[in-house]
Scaffold this motif. Structure first.
Motif, PDB file in Angstrom:
ATOM      1  N   LYS A 247       7.312   7.924  22.432  1.00  0.00           N
ATOM      2  CA  LYS A 247       7.370   6.687  23.192  1.00  0.00           C
ATOM      3  C   LYS A 247       7.882   6.987  24.601  1.00  0.00           C
ATOM      4  CE  LYS A 247       8.843   4.107  19.118  1.00  0.00           C
ATOM      5  NZ  LYS A 247       7.848   3.112  18.740  1.00  0.00           N
ATOM      6  N   LEU A 248       7.519   6.130  25.531  1.00  0.00           N
ATOM      7  CA  LEU A 248       7.961   6.356  26.913  1.00  0.00           C
ATOM      8  C   LEU A 248       9.478   6.186  27.056  1.00  0.00           C
ATOM      9  CD1 LEU A 248       5.094   4.856  29.039  1.00  0.00           C
ATOM     10  CD2 LEU A 248       5.874   7.218  28.993  1.00  0.00           C
ATOM     11  N   LEU A 249      10.086   5.434  26.148  1.00  0.00           N
ATOM     12  CA  LEU A 249      11.543   5.319  26.223  1.00  0.00           C
ATOM     13  C   LEU A 249      12.199   6.673  25.948  1.00  0.00           C
ATOM     14  CD1 LEU A 249      14.187   3.888  26.497  1.00  0.00           C
ATOM     15  CD2 LEU A 249      13.949   2.985  24.206  1.00  0.00           C
TER      16      LEU A 249
ATOM     17  N   LEU B 185      14.496   8.965  28.425  1.00  0.00           N
ATOM     18  CA  LEU B 185      15.875   9.369  28.128  1.00  0.00           C
ATOM     19  C   LEU B 185      16.053  10.883  28.202  1.00  0.00           C
ATOM     20  CD1 LEU B 185      16.600   7.067  25.050  1.00  0.00           C
ATOM     21  CD2 LEU B 185      17.481   6.793  27.349  1.00  0.00           C
ATOM     22  N   LEU B 186      14.953  11.595  28.010  1.00  0.00           N
ATOM     23  CA  LEU B 186      15.069  13.050  27.929  1.00  0.00           C
ATOM     24  C   LEU B 186      15.003  13.718  29.285  1.00  0.00           C
ATOM     25  CD1 LEU B 186      12.715  14.128  25.039  1.00  0.00           C
ATOM     26  CD2 LEU B 186      15.172  13.846  24.980  1.00  0.00           C
TER      27      LEU B 186
ATOM     28  N   PRO C 236      18.568  22.475  39.363  1.00  0.00           N
ATOM     29  CA  PRO C 236      19.388  21.457  38.729  1.00  0.00           C
ATOM     30  C   PRO C 236      18.814  20.073  38.975  1.00  0.00           C
ATOM     31  CG  PRO C 236      20.728  22.903  40.106  1.00  0.00           C
ATOM     32  CD  PRO C 236      19.301  23.284  40.330  1.00  0.00           C
ATOM     33  N   GLY C 237      18.722  19.313  37.943  1.00  0.00           N
ATOM     34  CA  GLY C 237      18.197  17.968  38.064  1.00  0.00           C
ATOM     35  C   GLY C 237      16.690  17.936  38.216  1.00  0.00           C
ATOM     36  N   GLY C 238      16.076  19.112  38.273  1.00  0.00           N
ATOM     37  CA  GLY C 238      14.644  19.152  38.530  1.00  0.00           C
ATOM     38  C   GLY C 238      13.808  19.159  37.280  1.00  0.00           C
ATOM     39  N   GLY C 239      14.468  19.127  36.153  1.00  0.00           N
ATOM     40  CA  GLY C 239      13.720  19.187  34.903  1.00  0.00           C
ATOM     41  C   GLY C 239      13.163  17.847  34.481  1.00  0.00           C
ATOM     42  N   PHE C 240      13.347  16.856  35.318  1.00  0.00           N
ATOM     43  CA  PHE C 240      12.922  15.528  34.927  1.00  0.00           C
ATOM     44  C   PHE C 240      12.021  14.932  35.990  1.00  0.00           C
ATOM     45  CE2 PHE C 240      13.225  11.005  34.532  1.00  0.00           C
ATOM     46  CZ  PHE C 240      13.088  10.836  33.181  1.00  0.00           C
ATOM     47  N   PRO C 241      11.042  14.141  35.699  1.00  0.00           N
ATOM     48  CA  PRO C 241      10.610  13.828  34.340  1.00  0.00           C
ATOM     49  C   PRO C 241       9.694  14.905  33.768  1.00  0.00           C
ATOM     50  CG  PRO C 241       9.293  12.622  35.927  1.00  0.00           C
ATOM     51  CD  PRO C 241      10.280  13.416  36.701  1.00  0.00           C
ATOM     52  N   LEU C 242       9.629  14.969  32.472  1.00  0.00           N
ATOM     53  CA  LEU C 242       8.668  15.848  31.833  1.00  0.00           C
ATOM     54  C   LEU C 242       7.279  15.338  32.181  1.00  0.00           C
ATOM     55  CD1 LEU C 242      10.387  15.919  28.366  1.00  0.00           C
ATOM     56  CD2 LEU C 242      10.251  17.831  29.932  1.00  0.00           C
ATOM     57  N   ARG C 243       6.381  16.276  32.475  1.00  0.00           N
ATOM     58  CA  ARG C 243       5.036  15.835  32.806  1.00  0.00           C
ATOM     59  C   ARG C 243       4.349  15.346  31.535  1.00  0.00           C
ATOM     60  NH1 ARG C 243       1.583  20.166  34.401  1.00  0.00           N
ATOM     61  NH2 ARG C 243       3.301  21.126  35.531  1.00  0.00           N
TER      62      ARG C 243
END
Lengths: 112, 230
Positions: A2-4, A8-9, A18-25
């Motif tokens: 789900k997109l939620l 959250l991940l 750092p901080g660059g792992g988001f959002p997952l593609r």
């Protein structure tokens, strides 16, 4: 997924800035919609905690930012509810900047 | 939402399928329905940390605690586990119960960084106890859980580790309270467990802990539930 959950991940793949792992593609290979009971109070509590930008990348149907009085706006909350909880994508989300999520290895290898 | 009674919750949880071939090295011991029900019921009724909350379950296995929280009205719960086989059973459980507000993520909890800080309201978990091979893994789970939770972490631990956890809690500047002492009613699930004799883990009462993130009026309530069991 789900997109939620997606929202959250964070990708915790090492080596990303750092901080660059988001959002997952998102590589949604098969998107399905499954009805989920609507809970206005819960969705309203979620809104301020979402990474709205990441959500917009996935869902074009949402306004650029939540309206100031979103708590009482049921139509808006229902849209958020639909996007976050009812739409499900298959496939494995990928971290940005290339690279894949390697399937985790059991730390101790195998079973009994 | 209809209020579920403790007995009803427990009997629902008895329908949850657990590990077909538990993996010893991953310390896959299922959370028994009775323990899960008691734990979740207390979290819900005494602390109100389930209804309409986002909940994470670290080392969820087949999802007993996530499924139980969903039944008690959790807004959304996410289970994290490394084992794809367990998650498959979890998934079929979700489908059997027709629960819609659960997702699961396959990952190594030990590698979750602090980048997910305070994304969930509550973390409820039965982490590996960190016996022989995995020494210290229980504390890694606890630390990760504390980073992820906004309000509180509820976790099951061996009573023998309580002092150590207390020490760590002081070190991390969180308040720990023991909520209940539960006795594991663990049926022999591995070959080395002789049937009918109590394994080490069975005789070891485990404590359910609540670790609130921020200090609040102490509601220290410790009660023994051992007699419920034997």
């Amino acid at each position: 997924m789900k997109l939620l959950t997606h929202n959250l991940l964070c990708s915790n793949v090492r080596g990303l800035r750092p901080g660059g792992g988001f959002p997952l593609r998102i590589q949604a290979s098969d998107v399905s919609v499954r009805p989920v009971p609507f809970n206005a109070a819960f969705v309203a509590r979620l809104v301020p905690r979402l990474r709205w930008g990441a959500l917009l990348e996935a869902a074009e149907s949402l306004p650029p930012e939540p309206a100031p009085d979103y708590e009482g706006d049921e139509a808006f909350l229902r849209r958020v509810h639909h996007v976050l909880l009812e739409v499900r994508g298959g496939g494995t989300p990928k971290p940005p900047f290339g690279g894949g999520l390697t399937p985790p290895k059991p730390p101790l290898g195998g079973g009994v | 939402m209809k209020k579920l009674k403790l007995k009803e919750l427990e009997s629902c949880l008895q329908q949850v399928d657990t590990f077909e071939n538990p993996k010893l090295l991953l310390e896959q011991y299922p959370t028994r329905p009775h323990i899960a029900a008691c734990m979740l019921y207390t979290i819900h009724n005494t602390f109100d940390d389930i209804e309409n909350k986002t909940i994470a379950d670290l080392g969820c296995g087949c999802g007993m605690l996530s499924i139980g929280s969903a039944m008690l009205g959790a807004g959304f719960s996410v289970g994290f586990d490394i084992d794809a086989d367990a998650l498959e059973i979890f998934n079929s459980n979700i489908e059997d119960f027709e629960l819609t507000n659960i997702n699961m993520v396959q990952c190594d909890v030990c590698s979750l960084s602090d980048s997910m800080s305070e994304t969930f309201d509550t973390v409820i978990m039965n982490p590996p106890f960190g016996t022989k091979h995995n020494k210290g893994i229980d504390m890694i789970f606890l630390k990760t859980a504390l980073q992820m939770a906004k309000t509180a972490v509820y976790s099951l631990h061996k009573t023998s580790t309580r002092q150590h956890i207390q020490k760590k809690a002081d070190e991390w500047d969180v308040k720990m309270e023991v909520i209940a002492e539960l006795r594991y009613d663990l049926p022999a699930s591995y070959k080395f467990h002789k049937k009918r004799s109590l394994s080490q883990r069975t005789t070891c009462p485990s404590a359910s802990l609540r670790v609130p993130k921020y200090s609040e009026p102490a509601t220290c309530f410790t009660h023994k539930e051992a007699q419920l069991y034997c």
